[in-house]
Design an enzyme around this catalytic site. Structure first.
Site, mmCIF file in Angstrom:
data_model
loop_
_atom_site.group_PDB
_atom_site.id
_atom_site.type_symbol
_atom_site.label_atom_id
_atom_site.label_comp_id
_atom_site.label_asym_id
_atom_site.label_seq_id
_atom_site.Cartn_x
_atom_site.Cartn_y
_atom_site.Cartn_z
ATOM 1 N N ASN A 191 0.805 -1.227 0.000
ATOM 2 C CA ASN A 191 0.000 0.000 0.000
ATOM 3 C C ASN A 191 0.834 1.273 0.000
ATOM 4 O O ASN A 191 0.371 2.305 -0.477
ATOM 5 C CB ASN A 191 -0.907 -0.002 1.236
ATOM 6 N N ASP B 54 4.343 15.834 -7.135
ATOM 7 C CA ASP B 54 3.696 16.294 -8.357
ATOM 8 C C ASP B 54 4.411 17.476 -9.004
ATOM 9 O O ASP B 54 4.901 18.382 -8.320
ATOM 10 C CB ASP B 54 2.249 16.707 -8.058
ATOM 11 N N GLN C 177 -3.181 11.619 -15.126
ATOM 12 C CA GLN C 177 -3.524 12.829 -14.386
ATOM 13 C C GLN C 177 -2.462 13.892 -14.648
ATOM 14 O O GLN C 177 -1.266 13.609 -14.587
ATOM 15 C CB GLN C 177 -3.600 12.542 -12.881
ATOM 16 N N GLY D 103 0.175 16.562 -14.168
ATOM 17 C CA GLY D 103 1.108 16.806 -13.079
ATOM 18 C C GLY D 103 1.552 15.552 -12.349
ATOM 19 O O GLY D 103 2.258 15.655 -11.342
ATOM 20 N N GLN D 104 1.159 14.382 -12.860
ATOM 21 C CA GLN D 104 1.500 13.138 -12.162
ATOM 22 C C GLN D 104 2.069 12.084 -13.115
ATOM 23 O O GLN D 104 1.737 10.901 -13.010
ATOM 24 C CB GLN D 104 0.273 12.574 -11.441
ATOM 25 N N TYR E 238 3.730 9.508 -10.834
ATOM 26 C CA TYR E 238 2.773 8.727 -10.045
ATOM 27 C C TYR E 238 1.952 7.800 -10.940
ATOM 28 O O TYR E 238 1.782 6.609 -10.638
ATOM 29 C CB TYR E 238 1.865 9.686 -9.285
ATOM 30 N N PRO F 74 -8.016 2.420 -6.319
ATOM 31 C CA PRO F 74 -8.955 3.320 -5.658
ATOM 32 C C PRO F 74 -9.145 4.617 -6.430
ATOM 33 O O PRO F 74 -8.216 5.121 -7.081
ATOM 34 C CB PRO F 74 -8.285 3.608 -4.308
#
Length: 240
Positions: free
Chosen positions: A82, A88, A141, A143-144, A147, A177
């Site tokens: 997790n 960002d 997304q 700016g990511q 990520y 999620p």
């Protein structure tokens, strides 16, 4: 039957809810954390779940941490990957440190944490691995780039690892999620958060409990025929 579970990034947010839900399901839970010692100790004191500090982006630390958990709680049969961070920035302004810190923590940890425990799962003929990805792995997304790339990599890792271990009764699944009521989301600007919530057909943010219940389901003995799957828990915001 209670089993030993490791939940990484478990002192707050989604990880905390997952650790509590697995404990309530009868398992012996080891809560991994890295940053906030006081928060982790308070969590242990309040909930009776032992905490273990190590950096999930460090493979040697993961080996040592998993060994400590097994020595204190028993063989690890459930692993919930997790732990994750954000750093960002638009790609044309992103630093190398921002890129690699997220890749190492969010994606590199998948291997670093899984490698020390998966052989034991295979030899015992039972294992449940759940990897926490993100809605932004599915849709991207702004700016990511770091990520989204890391969280998308988790989905490929999950599928390959599931194929390698299916015959040994070791299942490997991912959860993606949507936006949930976690400290990470709460740190967003109010106007941005309002716009995100308006775009969720369910009309609300998710809760940590929504994700934790899904983890408990996937780690149950009865979920042995589900492997290599990605479960989207996002209130209809993105349909893969």
């Amino acid at each position: 039957m209670g089993r030993t579970a490791i939940v990484t990034g478990a002192a707050r947010g989604l990880g905390k809810a997952i650790a509590l839900a697995l404990r309530d399901a009868g398992h012996r839970v080891a809560a991994n954390y890295l940053v906030d010692e006081a928060e982790a100790r308070q969590f242990q004191q309040e909930h009776g779940i032992p905490v273990f500090r190590w950096d999930v982006s460090d493979a040697a630390a993961c080996r040592e941490g998993a060994a400590r958990v097994e020595a204190e709680l028993g063989p690890v049969e459930i692993l919930v990957n997790n732990a994750g961070i954000t750093a960002d920035a638009m790609c044309h302004k992103m630093s190398e440190e921002q890129w690699w810190s997220v890749i190492h923590t969010n994606l590199g940890s998948m291997f670093a944490m899984t490698r020390p425990v998966v052989e034991g799962m295979r030899s015992r003929g039972f294992g449940r691995i759940v990897n926490i990805s993100s809605i932004n792995a599915r849709k991207g997304q702004v700016g990511q780039c770091n990520y989204a790339a890391a969280k998308a990599g988790i989905l490929g890792f999950t599928k390959a690892l599931a194929l390698e271990n299916a015959a040994r009764n070791v299942t490997v699944n991912a959860i993606a999620p949507g936006y949930c009521d976690t400290p990470m989301v709460a740190a967003m600007r109010p106007d941005v958060l309002e716009a995100i919530t308006a775009g969720i057909p369910a009309g609300r943010l998710g809760t940590s409990t929504d994700i934790a219940r899904t983890v408990v389901f996937l780690t149950d003995d009865a979920a042995g025929f589900i492997t290599g799957a990605t479960i989207d828990v996002n209130g209809g915001q993105y349909l893969a």
